[in-house]
Design a protein around this motif. Structure first.
Motif, PDB file in Angstrom:
ATOM      1  N   THR A   8       0.828  -1.204   0.000  1.00  0.00           N
ATOM      2  CA  THR A   8       0.000   0.000   0.000  1.00  0.00           C
ATOM      3  C   THR A   8       0.862   1.253   0.000  1.00  0.00           C
ATOM      4  OG1 THR A   8      -1.764  -1.121   1.207  1.00  0.00           O
ATOM      5  CG2 THR A   8      -1.768   1.276   1.255  1.00  0.00           C
ATOM      6  N   LEU A   9       1.859   1.266   0.866  1.00  0.00           N
ATOM      7  CA  LEU A   9       2.718   2.443   0.986  1.00  0.00           C
ATOM      8  C   LEU A   9       3.514   2.676  -0.291  1.00  0.00           C
ATOM      9  CD1 LEU A   9       3.764   4.720   2.721  1.00  0.00           C
ATOM     10  CD2 LEU A   9       5.412   3.140   3.739  1.00  0.00           C
ATOM     11  N   PHE A  10       4.021   1.613  -0.881  1.00  0.00           N
ATOM     12  CA  PHE A  10       4.801   1.759  -2.112  1.00  0.00           C
ATOM     13  C   PHE A  10       3.926   2.286  -3.247  1.00  0.00           C
ATOM     14  CE2 PHE A  10       6.383   0.217  -6.167  1.00  0.00           C
ATOM     15  CZ  PHE A  10       7.708   0.631  -6.128  1.00  0.00           C
ATOM     16  N   ILE A  11       2.741   1.693  -3.422  1.00  0.00           N
ATOM     17  CA  ILE A  11       1.851   2.115  -4.506  1.00  0.00           C
ATOM     18  C   ILE A  11       1.391   3.556  -4.301  1.00  0.00           C
ATOM     19  CG2 ILE A  11      -0.427   1.748  -5.524  1.00  0.00           C
ATOM     20  CD1 ILE A  11      -0.017  -1.236  -5.160  1.00  0.00           C
ATOM     21  N   ALA A  12       0.994   3.887  -3.073  1.00  0.00           N
ATOM     22  CA  ALA A  12       0.523   5.245  -2.802  1.00  0.00           C
ATOM     23  C   ALA A  12       1.635   6.265  -3.019  1.00  0.00           C
ATOM     24  CB  ALA A  12      -0.016   5.335  -1.376  1.00  0.00           C
ATOM     25  N   SER A  13       2.854   5.926  -2.625  1.00  0.00           N
ATOM     26  CA  SER A  13       3.985   6.838  -2.823  1.00  0.00           C
ATOM     27  C   SER A  13       4.281   7.019  -4.306  1.00  0.00           C
ATOM     28  CB  SER A  13       5.223   6.299  -2.102  1.00  0.00           C
ATOM     29  OG  SER A  13       4.980   6.136  -0.721  1.00  0.00           O
ATOM     30  N   PHE A  14       4.260   5.923  -5.040  1.00  0.00           N
ATOM     31  CA  PHE A  14       4.489   5.986  -6.489  1.00  0.00           C
ATOM     32  C   PHE A  14       3.432   6.850  -7.164  1.00  0.00           C
ATOM     33  CE2 PHE A  14       3.432   4.522 -10.726  1.00  0.00           C
ATOM     34  CZ  PHE A  14       4.668   4.468 -11.364  1.00  0.00           C
TER      35      PHE A  14
END
Length: 263
Positions: A79-85
């Motif tokens: 979740t954090l990786f996708i949201a940051s991207f």
């Protein structure tokens, strides 16, 4: 929320279709008029399809039992990786695209930047990100993208006039207001201030759901791990947009790549 979305999109779609048809029938800027009319028609079609599936979408947007399972929030690293991207990629895309569609943003380019970070910050502070926030972000991003793609030029001239009247410098090469009176200059300054404020609030509100996903994921991970994943996603998002810009890819591809990871 869905009712408000349907109403706004219906009004925007009808306005774009009418404005585009007017330009086509008046034989002025026919190509852009056709694009605007087509954008409005596409948005109206989307409204009809969404209304047809309203019950299903309402269930996805609710927290009631039987709503969409929290797939992403069960995996905070993903979740954090996708949201940051997505946050960094779409932020850069908006900054680049708004200034090409609405030339005043070539000079007020910090407005989208500040708005996105404001929305992300508010969302992080609220936290509690759920899949329904992803759906909400996707829904509200669509009319914004369609407006920028097909309808921005309708308002560009008026905005350019406000900007030229509000500034003592010639900020737009093809729009010049020579020696405006104090009343005209004041009206231009107020108009640009209101426009920038509306833009700021709109974009900030749009990115609050992504910020909520970020905040929820941060709370579920150790701080060092969370910041590492956040920085990695942000850097990859920035690098991806840099590569797409270098390859002269069209804006619709930017939107597609920015939104697909959320699905």
């Amino acid at each position: 929320m869905l009712r408000h979305w349907l109403l706004l999109c219906a009004c925007l779609g009808a306005s774009l279709a009418f404005a585009g048809s007017f330009f086509v029938l008046s034989h002025t800027q026919q190509n852009q008029g056709l694009q605007t009319a087509a954008s409005g028609a596409a948005l109206l079609l989307l409204v009809l399809v969404t209304a047809r599936w309203r019950t299903v979408i309402d269930a996805m947007l609710s927290d009631a039992p039987g709503a969409a399972a929290p797939r992403l929030t069960d995996r905070p690293r993903l979740t954090l990786f996708i949201a940051s991207f997505v946050a960094l990629f779409l932020e850069l895309a908006l900054i680049r695209y708004t200034r090409s569609q609405l030339r005043v943003f070539s000079f007020f380019k910090n407005v989208p930047l500040i708005a996105v970070y404001l929305g992300l910050g508010i969302g992080c502070a609220i936290g509690g990100g759920r899949p329904r926030h992803v759906i909400a972000f996707l829904l509200w991003f669509v009319p914004l993208a369609i407006f920028l793609a097909g309808g921005a030029f309708v308002f560009a001239g008026a905005l350019g006039g406000f900007a030229a009247a509000a500034s003592s410098e010639q900020v737009l090469g093809d729009i010049v207001v020579r020696d405006p009176s104090e009343a005209v200059a004041f009206a231009g300054q107020v108009g640009m201030g209101v426009f920038c404020l509306i833009t700021l609030l709109t974009l900030a509100s749009l990115f609050v759901p992504i910020g909520r996903l970020l905040g929820d994921a941060f709370e579920r991970l150790p701080r060092l791990t969370a910041y590492s994943v956040n920085i990695a996603g942000s850097l990859i998002g920035s690098a991806a947009f840099l590569i797409l810009g270098y390859l002269w890819t069209p804006p619709w591809l930017w939107v597609l790549i920015g939104l697909v990871p959320l699905l």
